[in-house]
Design a protein around this motif. Structure first.
Motif, mmCIF file in Angstrom:
data_model
loop_
_atom_site.group_PDB
_atom_site.id
_atom_site.type_symbol
_atom_site.label_atom_id
_atom_site.label_comp_id
_atom_site.label_asym_id
_atom_site.label_seq_id
_atom_site.Cartn_x
_atom_site.Cartn_y
_atom_site.Cartn_z
ATOM 1 N N ASP A 192 -6.763 -3.409 5.160
ATOM 2 C CA ASP A 192 -6.688 -1.959 5.512
ATOM 3 C C ASP A 192 -7.902 -1.277 6.200
ATOM 4 O OD1 ASP A 192 -4.075 -2.005 4.355
ATOM 5 O OD2 ASP A 192 -4.983 -1.209 2.239
ATOM 6 N N ASN A 235 -5.174 4.079 1.050
ATOM 7 C CA ASN A 235 -3.717 4.387 0.798
ATOM 8 C C ASN A 235 -3.518 5.595 1.510
ATOM 9 O OD1 ASN A 235 -3.294 1.939 -0.576
ATOM 10 N ND2 ASN A 235 -3.211 2.563 -2.557
ATOM 11 N N ASN A 263 -3.943 6.477 4.104
ATOM 12 C CA ASN A 263 -3.463 5.805 5.476
ATOM 13 C C ASN A 263 -3.861 6.602 6.637
ATOM 14 O OD1 ASN A 263 -2.236 3.531 6.284
ATOM 15 N ND2 ASN A 263 -0.211 4.134 6.050
#
Length: 174
Positions: free
Chosen positions: A158, A109, A111
């Motif tokens: 992801d 998360n 990123n």
């Protein structure tokens, strides 16, 4: 709460490769009478554990006692340069699906691109190579099981995205 330290330069796993070892003596271990563990020449205790599968089936092996907890396994996966620690920790981390999902969600998360070393280490986690619901499904409604599956799928997606971005950036530099 600070995690218990673990020596990343010490072997915490012993295992065969291509079934080249099949009993405790092959690993330099002696059985302790009346116990379900073994001892090495240094007096360290080991527990029998079926470990990773590198294409030949699950390898026969051992984990040092006390068995590493989740945080210690994560440290071995991400920091140890001993191959058995990397492979063994990747295997045993699957015993902690909730903690592992949370740790990976936090990591992904952000990123941020994953550096090559971390990408290689994380790729040993089976769940980042194949989409599978690693959560406990017993007694759960189908909608909840499906939602958890989608969370695991997102983690794999992801990882692939962050890994690919990193790869493309390296290629562009060439």
């Amino acid at each position: 709460m600070k995690p218990e330290l673990i020596d990343i330069n010490q072997k915490h796993f012993k295992a065969s490769f291509r079934y080249n070892k099949s009993n405790p003596k092959d690993f330099g271990l002696k059985e302790v009478d009346g116990k379900d563990h073994y001892v090495d020449k240094n007096g360290d205790l080991w527990k029998n554990e079926i470990l990773w599968d590198s294409g030949w089936g699950n390898e026969y092996g051992f984990v040092r006692l006390p068995e590493p907890n989740f945080e210690q396994l994560w440290i071995l996966l991400t920091e140890s340069n001993i191959e058995n620690n990397l492979l063994g920790s990747a295997e045993l981390l699957t015993h902690y699906p909730n903690e592992l999902k949370e740790k990976l969600q936090t990591l992904f998360n952000r990123n941020e691109k994953l550096n090559r070393k971390l990408t290689k280490r994380l790729s040993h986690l089976e769940l980042l190579n194949h989409v599978t619901n690693h959560s406990d499904v017993g007694g759960k409604r189908p909608e909840q099981v499906d939602a958890e599956y989608r969370e695991w799928k997102k983690l794999k997606d992801d990882f692939d995205r962050l890994k690919t971005e990193s790869l493309w950036k390296r290629i562009k530099k060439l």
